[in-house]
Design an enzyme around this catalytic site. Structure first.
Site, PDB file in Angstrom:
ATOM      1  N   CYS B  78     -11.511  11.159 -22.724  1.00 16.95           N
ATOM      2  CA  CYS B  78     -10.422  10.291 -23.189  1.00 16.95           C
ATOM      3  C   CYS B  78     -10.679   8.841 -22.768  1.00 16.95           C
ATOM      4  O   CYS B  78     -11.643   8.251 -23.214  1.00 16.95           O
ATOM      5  CB  CYS B  78      -9.062  10.820 -22.718  1.00 16.95           C
ATOM      6  SG  CYS B  78      -7.689  10.095 -23.642  1.00 16.95           S
ATOM      7  N   HIS B 181      -9.132  15.767 -25.352  1.00 13.29           N
ATOM      8  CA  HIS B 181      -9.076  16.403 -24.032  1.00 13.29           C
ATOM      9  C   HIS B 181      -9.595  17.838 -24.109  1.00 13.29           C
ATOM     10  O   HIS B 181      -8.828  18.743 -24.448  1.00 13.29           O
ATOM     11  CB  HIS B 181      -7.636  16.425 -23.512  1.00 13.29           C
ATOM     12  CG  HIS B 181      -7.133  15.078 -23.092  1.00 13.29           C
ATOM     13  ND1 HIS B 181      -7.368  14.568 -21.844  1.00 13.29           N
ATOM     14  CD2 HIS B 181      -6.457  14.133 -23.760  1.00 13.29           C
ATOM     15  CE1 HIS B 181      -6.844  13.357 -21.750  1.00 13.29           C
ATOM     16  NE2 HIS B 181      -6.278  13.074 -22.907  1.00 13.29           N
ATOM     17  N   GLU B 183     -10.056  19.815 -21.767  1.00 16.67           N
ATOM     18  CA  GLU B 183      -9.304  20.627 -20.790  1.00 16.67           C
ATOM     19  C   GLU B 183      -7.924  21.024 -21.310  1.00 16.67           C
ATOM     20  O   GLU B 183      -7.218  21.791 -20.676  1.00 16.67           O
ATOM     21  CB  GLU B 183      -9.211  19.878 -19.452  1.00 16.67           C
ATOM     22  CG  GLU B 183      -8.189  18.736 -19.378  1.00 16.67           C
ATOM     23  CD  GLU B 183      -8.652  17.439 -20.045  1.00 16.67           C
ATOM     24  OE1 GLU B 183      -9.666  17.444 -20.773  1.00 16.67           O
ATOM     25  OE2 GLU B 183      -7.954  16.420 -19.855  1.00 16.67           O
TER      26      GLU B 183
END
Lengths: 251, 199
Positions: B78, B181, B183
């Site tokens: 990001c 992202h 994650e």
């Protein structure tokens, strides 16, 4: 192309999942982390925890739930309910939430929206709204779970929310909530026409068709439901399949 | 050991949670020796570019990051991805790490699209990348951003479409960057982190 989001909401009290019907008659059901994992498996685009605990102890339990979920579920997590300060935002984000939703406290202290957006970024500030028809062709905003009429016009409030830097609005129609007759298309359309930030539709989902109706007939970015998913009447997969059949882009 | 570079940015734990879940050892650190001895580095980030570069400057790690990033797999996520570029125009003009040629500018999507882009968007493959192993073209990943990198096409592994092409995944040598992202991108994101950890 950006997908429309399907979001399950879990009402949590003292660290346990509950579901209120029209904000009353709550019954206890189970472990929120388990539900979150199941929703993730079904393809939830985001998971919302709504904390209905009033006590500090309950808040701590909620944070534990967020911490545990963040270790096992890798989609955005949003936490709302009882958020009243910058410190609440900080603690909730630190526990692993990606977004924090604020409702009543934003009405009594709108600066909370601007400050949180400035400190943590607009992307994590969601403002929840409970609104209802005022009987004169307009809509008015309520706080404290729909118990207190703020005598504030909905359009005015959503514009202020956007100007203050919120990243998203979660609109719960009190007229539709609990009816299972579908999302409040009129109210949604009204709000989507007023702001340029994403609007999440909440309240009123009763069957498959209601999701695609809201996504096709209004400009909303996401649809949220609690009990339908919670009581396994519909799965998120079913909703997404139906959306695809209706030409709606979903993940 | 994967070192997640700590410079006071948020969201470090999400990345670590994902690596833990996948069974890879990681540590959140701003220690020079950790950065040197790491076999992989991750630079996360949320917030504004200038502020983040200032914070990174304060750790005294910038020169070390620049030299280590070309020696071992390095992943910016990001804002951490945007910091890989030469310059950003977010609230002013700021110099980045300059690991990949390009600049970061406010997105100007065509049509009635809102800024930030927030939500799940699909990846359109551009060039082969080791991070895309076992991931299908068109896979959805989670984005939250208002600014995007403009860089030579040769470094773009995947674009997303948001009222025009948006740089989503970049790679130059050992340096990788994801605008989205991983994650927070479910199974796809986990696979991508696994690909990075197995490089």
């Amino acid at each position: 192309m950006l997908a429309k989001r399907i979001i399950p909401c879990l009402d949590v009290r003292n660290g346990k999942v509950v579901k209120g019907v029209n904000f009353e008659g709550i019954r206890d059901v189970g472990d929120p982390v388990k539900y979150a994992e199941e929703y993730n498996r079904q393809g939830a685009d985001e998971i919302v925890f709504y904390d209905i605990t009033a006590s500090a102890e309950g808040r701590g339990l909620m944070l534990d739930v967020v911490r545990e979920t963040a270790k096992r579920v890798f989609v955005p997590l949003c936490v709302g309910g009882g958020i009243g300060s910058i410190n609440d935002f900080r603690e909730t984000l630190r526990a692993g939430a990606d977004k924090v939703s604020v409702n009543s406290q934003a009405l009594t202290n709108p600066d909370l929206i601007s400050e949180a957006a400035k400190i943590f970024g607009s992307q994590c500030v969601v403002v929840g709204i409970d609104a209802k028809r005022d009987g004169n062709g307009g809509y008015t905003v309520y706080r404290n779970g729909g118990r207190i009429d703020m005598k504030m016009e909905l359009g005015k409030w959503v514009k202020e929310i956007e100007e203050r830097g919120a990243g998203e609005i979660c609109l719960n129609s009190m007229d539709a909530d609990g009816t299972r007759a579908g999302f409040d298309i009129e109210m949604l359309d009204y709000v989507c026409g007023k702001v340029n930030i994403p609007v999440i539709a909440s309240g009123g989902a009763g069957k498959l068709k209601h999701f695609s109706d809201a996504l096709i007939q209004t400009n909303c970015s996401a649809v949220l439901a609690a009990s339908l998913f919670h009581f396994k009447e519909l799965t998120i997969e079913q909703v997404k399949d139906d959306c695809r059949k209706n030409g709606i882009s979903v993940r | 050991m994967i070192i997640i570079i700590d410079y006071g940015a948020g969201n470090l734990f999400s990345v670590q949670n994902a690596l833990d879940y996948l069974g890879y050892e990681s540590k959140i650190s701003s220690d020079k020796d950790d950065v040197i001895s790491a076999d992989r580095l991750i630079l996360p980030g949320v917030g504004a570019f200038g502020d983040a570069m200032d914070k990174l400057q304060k750790t005294g790690l910038i020169d070390l990051i620049k030299s280590e990033a070309v020696k071992k797999p390095f992943l910016g996520i990001c804002l951490g991805m945007q910091m890989l570029f030469e310059k950003s125009y977010e609230f002013g003009e700021y110099e980045g790490l300059g690991l990949i040629p390009g600049e970061v500018k406010l997105m100007e999507p065509e049509g009635n699209l809102v800024i930030p882009q927030m939500g799940w968007n699909s990846l359109e493959y551009n060039h082969q990348s080791a991070l895309l192993k076992d991931i299908d073209n068109g896979a959805y990943v989670y984005f939250v951003h208002s600014y995007a990198a403009e860089c030579p096409d040769e470094f773009v592994s995947a674009y997303a479409n948001y009222g025009g092409k948006v740089t989503a995944l970049v790679n130059k040598g050992t340096v990788y960057g994801a605008q989205f992202h991983p994650e927070k991108s479910g199974e796809i994101g986990l696979q991508m982190l696994k690909n990075f950890a197995e490089l």
